[in-house]
Design a protein around this motif. Structure first.
Motif, PDB file in Angstrom:
ATOM      1  N   THR A 149       0.818  -1.223   0.000  1.00 48.81           N
ATOM      2  CA  THR A 149       0.000   0.000   0.000  1.00 48.81           C
ATOM      3  C   THR A 149       0.847   1.266   0.000  1.00 48.81           C
ATOM      4  OG1 THR A 149      -0.175   0.053   2.430  1.00 48.81           O
ATOM      5  CG2 THR A 149      -1.851  -1.208   1.230  1.00 48.81           C
ATOM      6  N   ASN A 150       2.089   1.181  -0.445  1.00 47.06           N
ATOM      7  CA  ASN A 150       2.978   2.342  -0.410  1.00 47.06           C
ATOM      8  C   ASN A 150       2.407   3.538  -1.167  1.00 47.06           C
ATOM      9  OD1 ASN A 150       4.921   0.828   0.973  1.00 47.06           O
ATOM     10  ND2 ASN A 150       5.943   0.179  -0.897  1.00 47.06           N
ATOM     11  N   MET A 151       1.780   3.290  -2.307  1.00 46.48           N
ATOM     12  CA  MET A 151       1.322   4.399  -3.139  1.00 46.48           C
ATOM     13  C   MET A 151       0.232   5.202  -2.445  1.00 46.48           C
ATOM     14  SD  MET A 151       2.280   5.588  -6.009  1.00 46.48           S
ATOM     15  CE  MET A 151       1.955   7.346  -5.918  1.00 46.48           C
ATOM     16  N   ALA A 152      -0.658   4.535  -1.748  1.00 43.61           N
ATOM     17  CA  ALA A 152      -1.689   5.256  -1.007  1.00 43.61           C
ATOM     18  C   ALA A 152      -1.055   6.131   0.068  1.00 43.61           C
ATOM     19  CB  ALA A 152      -2.673   4.270  -0.386  1.00 43.61           C
ATOM     20  N   LEU A 153      -0.067   5.595   0.758  1.00 47.74           N
ATOM     21  CA  LEU A 153       0.614   6.366   1.791  1.00 47.74           C
ATOM     22  C   LEU A 153       1.274   7.611   1.206  1.00 47.74           C
ATOM     23  CD1 LEU A 153       1.623   6.218   4.866  1.00 47.74           C
ATOM     24  CD2 LEU A 153       3.766   5.459   3.849  1.00 47.74           C
ATOM     25  N   MET A 154       1.981   7.448   0.088  1.00 45.01           N
ATOM     26  CA  MET A 154       2.675   8.584  -0.518  1.00 45.01           C
ATOM     27  C   MET A 154       1.689   9.631  -1.022  1.00 45.01           C
ATOM     28  SD  MET A 154       5.739   7.977   0.103  1.00 45.01           S
ATOM     29  CE  MET A 154       6.301   9.484  -0.704  1.00 45.01           C
ATOM     30  N   ASN A 155       0.562   9.186  -1.571  1.00 47.57           N
ATOM     31  CA  ASN A 155      -0.444  10.156  -2.000  1.00 47.57           C
ATOM     32  C   ASN A 155      -1.004  10.933  -0.818  1.00 47.57           C
ATOM     33  OD1 ASN A 155      -0.191   9.578  -4.709  1.00 47.57           O
ATOM     34  ND2 ASN A 155      -1.938   8.180  -4.782  1.00 47.57           N
ATOM     35  N   GLY A 156      -1.139  10.252   0.319  1.00 47.45           N
ATOM     36  CA  GLY A 156      -1.609  10.946   1.511  1.00 47.45           C
ATOM     37  C   GLY A 156      -0.619  11.987   2.010  1.00 47.45           C
ATOM     38  N   LEU A 157       0.664  11.649   2.019  1.00 43.67           N
ATOM     39  CA  LEU A 157       1.683  12.625   2.432  1.00 43.67           C
ATOM     40  C   LEU A 157       1.698  13.819   1.486  1.00 43.67           C
ATOM     41  CD1 LEU A 157       4.661  10.248   3.347  1.00 43.67           C
ATOM     42  CD2 LEU A 157       3.322  11.639   4.942  1.00 43.67           C
ATOM     43  N   THR A 158       1.600  13.557   0.186  1.00 42.73           N
ATOM     44  CA  THR A 158       1.621  14.649  -0.791  1.00 42.73           C
ATOM     45  C   THR A 158       0.409  15.553  -0.626  1.00 42.73           C
ATOM     46  OG1 THR A 158       2.727  13.127  -2.328  1.00 42.73           O
ATOM     47  CG2 THR A 158       1.842  15.164  -3.241  1.00 42.73           C
ATOM     48  N   ARG A 159      -0.750  14.950  -0.395  1.00 42.88           N
ATOM     49  CA  ARG A 159      -1.955  15.755  -0.198  1.00 42.88           C
ATOM     50  C   ARG A 159      -1.822  16.673   1.011  1.00 42.88           C
ATOM     51  NH1 ARG A 159      -6.668  16.272   2.479  1.00 42.88           N
ATOM     52  NH2 ARG A 159      -8.578  16.723   1.265  1.00 42.88           N
ATOM     53  N   GLU A 160      -1.183  16.190   2.055  1.00 44.98           N
ATOM     54  CA  GLU A 160      -1.001  17.027   3.244  1.00 44.98           C
ATOM     55  C   GLU A 160      -0.156  18.265   2.946  1.00 44.98           C
ATOM     56  OE1 GLU A 160      -2.084  16.594   6.903  1.00 44.98           O
ATOM     57  OE2 GLU A 160      -3.547  16.034   5.351  1.00 44.98           O
ATOM     58  N   PRO A 186      -8.094  12.751  -3.411  1.00 49.23           N
ATOM     59  CA  PRO A 186      -8.952  11.827  -2.637  1.00 49.23           C
ATOM     60  C   PRO A 186      -8.268  11.214  -1.412  1.00 49.23           C
ATOM     61  CG  PRO A 186      -9.004  11.318  -5.004  1.00 49.23           C
ATOM     62  CD  PRO A 186      -7.856  12.258  -4.786  1.00 49.23           C
ATOM     63  N   TYR A 187      -6.943  11.349  -1.266  1.00 45.81           N
ATOM     64  CA  TYR A 187      -6.215  10.571  -0.256  1.00 45.81           C
ATOM     65  C   TYR A 187      -6.080  11.349   1.060  1.00 45.81           C
ATOM     66  CZ  TYR A 187      -5.359   7.409  -4.085  1.00 45.81           C
ATOM     67  OH  TYR A 187      -5.542   6.533  -5.126  1.00 45.81           O
ATOM     68  N   THR A 188      -7.238  11.529   1.704  1.00 43.32           N
ATOM     69  CA  THR A 188      -7.242  12.157   3.025  1.00 43.32           C
ATOM     70  C   THR A 188      -6.554  11.225   4.028  1.00 43.32           C
ATOM     71  OG1 THR A 188      -9.332  11.139   3.655  1.00 43.32           O
ATOM     72  CG2 THR A 188      -9.439  13.255   2.475  1.00 43.32           C
ATOM     73  N   PRO A 189      -6.098  11.738   5.160  1.00 44.20           N
ATOM     74  CA  PRO A 189      -5.479  10.862   6.155  1.00 44.20           C
ATOM     75  C   PRO A 189      -6.381   9.698   6.569  1.00 44.20           C
ATOM     76  CG  PRO A 189      -4.984  13.131   6.673  1.00 44.20           C
ATOM     77  CD  PRO A 189      -5.960  13.164   5.521  1.00 44.20           C
ATOM     78  N   GLU A 190      -7.675   9.954   6.663  1.00 46.38           N
ATOM     79  CA  GLU A 190      -8.585   8.886   7.075  1.00 46.38           C
ATOM     80  C   GLU A 190      -8.701   7.817   5.986  1.00 46.38           C
ATOM     81  OE1 GLU A 190      -8.847  12.055   9.715  1.00 46.38           O
ATOM     82  OE2 GLU A 190      -9.125  12.129   7.528  1.00 46.38           O
ATOM     83  N   HIS A 191      -8.762   8.243   4.733  1.00 42.39           N
ATOM     84  CA  HIS A 191      -8.844   7.283   3.629  1.00 42.39           C
ATOM     85  C   HIS A 191      -7.562   6.455   3.538  1.00 42.39           C
ATOM     86  CE1 HIS A 191      -9.961   5.408  -0.054  1.00 42.39           C
ATOM     87  NE2 HIS A 191      -9.175   6.134  -0.835  1.00 42.39           N
ATOM     88  N   VAL A 192      -6.431   7.120   3.683  1.00 41.70           N
ATOM     89  CA  VAL A 192      -5.144   6.417   3.657  1.00 41.70           C
ATOM     90  C   VAL A 192      -5.058   5.426   4.813  1.00 41.70           C
ATOM     91  CG1 VAL A 192      -2.642   6.701   3.896  1.00 41.70           C
ATOM     92  CG2 VAL A 192      -3.948   8.269   2.448  1.00 41.70           C
ATOM     93  N   ALA A 193      -5.558   5.833   5.972  1.00 43.66           N
ATOM     94  CA  ALA A 193      -5.529   4.944   7.137  1.00 43.66           C
ATOM     95  C   ALA A 193      -6.318   3.672   6.882  1.00 43.66           C
ATOM     96  CB  ALA A 193      -6.082   5.678   8.359  1.00 43.66           C
ATOM     97  N   GLU A 194      -7.454   3.781   6.200  1.00 45.09           N
ATOM     98  CA  GLU A 194      -8.253   2.601   5.878  1.00 45.09           C
ATOM     99  C   GLU A 194      -7.490   1.650   4.961  1.00 45.09           C
ATOM    100  OE1 GLU A 194     -11.826   3.980   4.126  1.00 45.09           O
ATOM    101  OE2 GLU A 194     -12.596   4.935   5.959  1.00 45.09           O
ATOM    102  N   ILE A 195      -6.794   2.197   3.978  1.00 44.05           N
ATOM    103  CA  ILE A 195      -6.068   1.366   3.021  1.00 44.05           C
ATOM    104  C   ILE A 195      -4.825   0.755   3.661  1.00 44.05           C
ATOM    105  CG2 ILE A 195      -4.768   1.389   0.854  1.00 44.05           C
ATOM    106  CD1 ILE A 195      -6.585   3.707  -0.052  1.00 44.05           C
ATOM    107  N   CYS A 196      -4.074   1.576   4.386  1.00 43.59           N
ATOM    108  CA  CYS A 196      -2.744   1.192   4.868  1.00 43.59           C
ATOM    109  C   CYS A 196      -2.741   0.575   6.264  1.00 43.59           C
ATOM    110  CB  CYS A 196      -1.820   2.413   4.882  1.00 43.59           C
ATOM    111  SG  CYS A 196      -1.551   3.161   3.277  1.00 43.59           S
ATOM    112  N   GLY A 197      -3.825   0.758   7.006  1.00 45.07           N
ATOM    113  CA  GLY A 197      -3.857   0.232   8.366  1.00 45.07           C
ATOM    114  C   GLY A 197      -2.994   1.013   9.334  1.00 45.07           C
ATOM    115  N   ILE A 198      -2.897   2.327   9.148  1.00 47.08           N
ATOM    116  CA  ILE A 198      -2.102   3.176  10.033  1.00 47.08           C
ATOM    117  C   ILE A 198      -3.011   4.172  10.740  1.00 47.08           C
ATOM    118  CG2 ILE A 198      -0.039   2.983   8.574  1.00 47.08           C
ATOM    119  CD1 ILE A 198      -0.688   5.823   7.544  1.00 47.08           C
ATOM    120  N   ASP A 199      -2.462   4.867  11.705  1.00 51.91           N
ATOM    121  CA  ASP A 199      -3.168   5.925  12.411  1.00 51.91           C
ATOM    122  C   ASP A 199      -3.117   7.196  11.563  1.00 51.91           C
ATOM    123  OD1 ASP A 199      -3.989   7.985  14.080  1.00 51.91           O
ATOM    124  OD2 ASP A 199      -2.922   7.229  15.834  1.00 51.91           O
TER     125      ASP A 199
END
Length: 840
Positions: A261-272, A300-313
């Motif tokens: 799930t690396n790509m979802a995580l990176m999209n979330g960091l970039t969105r921030e 679309p990659y809000t922290p909450e959405h990324v958390a669902e995909i990646c299993g992180i806080d």
């Protein structure tokens, strides 16, 4: 010097931000050798990871008897890691070195002379050229040869034979590094420098277990985090590695995304960064293209959405993004956790995006290190033995092809450029089908290291393809060959190699190779001579006879290219330190970091590639590239997250990922023959979380079967520090075993190859295999009689004793140093000082 098996990183030399990393000279000599016994010290650099540490080789009685770090070298300031200290020379005097050529007769390999062995290769080669043409030939090389050897092989393949089927095992470890640089910056080449560690405010490590893959570089980071004004560390890794512990210690963050799930995580960091306007708008407008498209991709990659995909806080994601967004100097490093996943190039490019958005590139402390997995992988990419055109030239640019044709004095149409070069995964498919009738493998062991290894063994052992192997030992791959050529190794030949941050070192010949072994350069020259390759003028195609002449020929074709060696020579490299390219009239002492002026090699007529769609791998045409008017600007590129090729199922509910241990390199051809290193990690194992182990009634040391849809292994279990749902296995172990005196002789050697389970799929852009994502199941086979052989000083350490009192026996002999240290607490280094000192 302390025992560097237990004390992996040695004594700390803390220093504050902006100051020079203090020198510390590490040295190891064979137990029966005193320093006064050393007859001479010979200049070289270490070849047992991609760091490229400057080293001197100790010689006594015509033998290599030890090493010491070079205090003046810019890479390591005198330090060496465990593999460099204990593994650099011990293999050279092993009793099972190949000393004569072998040919297959009646189903078995027998010794012969060089003329017979090469004659058999040339006979088959000429017959295939006559019958099928140059596409019948394939070459699969390594990340461990010398620059001069890669370049010679590239000229043979591209101008002598005219085959596009050339690649190396660098495809397994560092192809994504090159691809990501090309996509973002227009050409390969590491923009950052190791000196960025001395200047950064934060260090982000993406899928990079640096404490085990580049120990000296990790020691360099530790000396900053233990000094004044330390940088924060951010770790992206599904295992709780020493990087993760240092992140917690420094007030950083450990992000442990689900495997794949690396790509979802990176999209979330970039969105921030966009969300909080942590953008250098003026710099971005002047030096980049693609801002609006990138913003749309990551929206679309809000922290909450990324958390669902990646299993992180989600708050941890926000914390990590804030560290990046509010620091003025961030160093990012990337390695196999990103490279060997299904969206490898897209995720690695996303790291570049973060730096470009903040204008953090080309200045002290603000850089990117897309790491290599092997010591000379950079030369393979530069010289074209991996399929690229030498000098970072563009296959799709006729003028670039013409430049090489003129330099080599051949018809441009001889140089295959009608289609992209063939990557390793496709080369083996062609060999499987017999389309490639001659496959030449140099200095690598694909029977162990390639994915779905049972398939690779079938290909190599079949009659449809004639296999040539040149190596130091009769590896698992060499055992399947039709001809085996004995090669000289490091210290037994002269040549140059370039490490991951572009630093070029000269390695001088210290001793003679054993028996009839020859350097890889001499082997390639022998083949070229026997084949009668000539240029348009009727002269031999390969005009050089020595390594130095080959180097000078290489340097001559690099002028006006990003990888400029024109200011380098053997004489200049016989100095106190290696030098980072480009080295030329403008930069006579080398270039510490690239793109300080914000100008990138993206112009259409100059760039190494026109680029790709990161999601599909579709190519960008020259016309499309030219229409963007890059004008030296970098590309901001994005891609949405997509699930991995193989998701968990009822039959295979866990995700399998492979990796390395600090004590071994690649498939142990050298490190397995070092008694110290082999005893530290003598056998394979598999790691699973305490929760997953308990659900399967597995405790530490139990024998388990790990199975995927492609195969299975049976090894001992380490109840360790991986996240729930993940399974980790080291890939180093094949069927070969050292002697029992050196800690070998394990009865399970036939059933422990980690790559039995991995998939024959690859990233659409870099074509790097996805070793990190496969579905698996783990079942208990029988109870163990002790702990697993996994080391206790690394990320493979056991978890804390379970609260319910179930047994967790600790290692007390063999398989690594005695240790009760576990990774549930933040340790101080060294992890385990209890083993008595050995060496000097």
């Amino acid at each position: 010097m302390s025992d560097r098996i237990a004390d992996v990183y040695g004594t700390r030399t803390p220093h504050s931000r902006g100051t020079v990393w203090p020198a510390r000279v590490d040295q190891f000599l064979d137990p029966d050798v005193d320093e006064a016994d050393v007859e001479r010290w010979v200049q070289s650099a270490c070849l047992l990871c991609s760091n490229g540490c400057g080293v001197d080789i100790a010689v006594k009685d015509g033998r290599m008897v030890g090493v010491r770090g070079r205090a003046t070298d810019m890479v390591n300031h005198g330090r060496l890691g465990p593999k460099g200290l204990y593994g650099s020379t011990r293999w050279a005097n092993a009793g099972d070195r190949l000393t004569r050529p072998l040919v297959r007769e009646g189903g078995r390999l027998v010794e012969t002379d060089w003329e017979t062995a090469m004659g058999r290769i040339v006979e088959r080669s000429k017959a295939l050229l006559e019958e099928k043409g140059p596409l019948s030939h394939g070459f699969y090389t390594s990340g461990q040869l010398f620059l001069e050897e890669y370049y010679t092989l590239a000229v043979i393949g591209k101008a002598g034979l005219g085959t596009p089927h050339m690649d190396g095992n660098t495809r397994l470890c560092t192809a994504t590094s090159a691809a990501a640089f090309k996509e973002s910056f227009g050409a390969d080449g590491q923009p950052g420098s190791y000196t960025d560690i001395e200047h950064c405010e934060a260090v982000f490590l993406y899928g990079h277990n640096m404490p085990e893959t580049q120990t000296v570089l990790w020691a360099r980071i530790l000396d900053r985090t233990r000094g004044e004004d330390p940088p924060k560390v951010v770790c992206v890794d599904p295992r709780r590695t020493l990087v993760a512990l240092e992140a917690e210690r420094t007030g950083g963050v450990h992000l442990a995304p689900r495997v794949g799930t690396n790509m979802a995580l990176m999209n979330g960091l970039t969105r921030e960064l966009f969300e909080h306007d942590w953008i250098d708008h003026e710099w971005v407008a002047e030096h980049t293209l693609g801002l609006d498209d990138l913003r749309e991709v990551v929206e679309p990659y809000t922290p909450e959405h990324v958390a669902e995909i990646c299993g992180i806080d989600p708050e941890e994601l926000r914390r990590a993004a804030r560290i990046f967004g509010e620091s003025e100097a961030v160093l990012s490093t990337v390695l196999q956790g990103f490279y060997q996943s299904h969206q490898a190039t897209a995720a690695s490019v996303a790291v570049h995006n973060l730096h470009l958005l903040r204008g953090m590139i080309g200045r002290p402390g603000a850089g990117v290190l897309q790491m290599n997995g092997q010591p000379t992988a950079q030369n393979n990419r530069e010289c074209g033995a991996d399929g690229d055109l030498p000098g970072f030239r563009n296959w799709d640019n006729p003028s670039h092809v013409q430049q090489l044709a003129e330099a080599w004095d051949v018809d441009p149409m001889t140089i295959p450029h009608w289609a992209p070069p063939t990557h390793a995964m496709q080369i083996f498919s062609y060999a499987e089908a017999g389309t490639i009738g001659l496959l030449w493998i140099s200095a690598t062991n694909p029977a162990v290291s390639m994915p779905e290894s049972a398939r690779i063994r079938r290909i190599l052992g079949g009659d449809q393809c004639f296999v040539v192997v040149q190596d130091l030992f009769l590896t698992e791959t060499a055992e399947l060959a039709d001809v085996v050529l004995p090669a000289a190794g490091w210290g037994e030949k002269t040549g140059c190699f370039t490490n991951v941050n572009r630093t070029v070192h000269l390695s001088e010949k210290a001793v003679e190779p054993p028996g009839e072994a020859r350097s890889d350069l001499d082997i390639f020259l022998m083949y070229a001579d026997a084949m009668g390759f000539t240029n348009n003028s009727g002269r031999p195609l390969i005009g050089w006879r020595t390594a130095e002449e080959a180097f000078d020929a290489w340097a001559a074709i690099t002028g006006d290219r990003p990888v400029d060696y024109t200011g380098l020579s053997y004489a200049k490299l016989r100095g106190p330190t290696g030098l980072p390219w480009p080295v030329n009239e403008q930069h006579p002492d080398g270039t510490d970091r690239l793109y300080a002026d914000g100008v990138f090699p993206t112009d259409t007529d100059y760039c190494e590639t026109f680029g790709h769609d990161l999601l599909t791998g579709g190519t960008v045409t020259e016309q499309e590239h030219r229409a963007m008017h890059p004008a030296g600007r970098a590309f901001l590129k994005g891609a949405p997250y997509s699930p991995a090729h193989e998701e968990p199922s009822e039959a295979y509910p866990l995700l399998y990922t492979t990796g390395r241990t600090v004590y071994h390199f690649h498939t142990r051809t050298k490190t397995g023959r070092s008694r110290d290193l082999n005893r530290a990690a003598p056998d394979a194992w598999v790691e699973l979380s305490a929760r997953d182990a308990e659900a399967r009634d597995i405790v530490e040391g139990d024998w388990v079967r790990v199975e995927s849809p492609r195969g299975a292994i049976e090894v001992r279990a380490r109840v360790g520090n991986v996240m729930d749902g993940a399974v980790f296995a080291p890939f180093h172990y094949g069927r070969w075993e050292p002697s029992e005196a050196d800690g070998g002789g394990h009865p399970d050697a036939e059933h422990r190859q980690a790559n039995e389970l991995t998939m024959t799929v690859w990233d659409p852009v870099s074509k790097q295999p996805t070793f990190k994502t496969a579905a698996c199941q783990v079942t208990k086979v029988r109870s163990g009689d002790g702990p697993s052989p996994a080391p206790t000083t690394t990320a493979s350490a056991p978890v804390r004793e379970p609260a319910d009192g179930r047994r967790r026996p600790r290692r007390t002999e063999g398989g690594g140093p005695t240790s009760s240290t576990v990774l549930d607490e933040t340790p101080d280094y060294p992890l385990d000082p209890s083993t008595p000192e050995r060496g000097r």
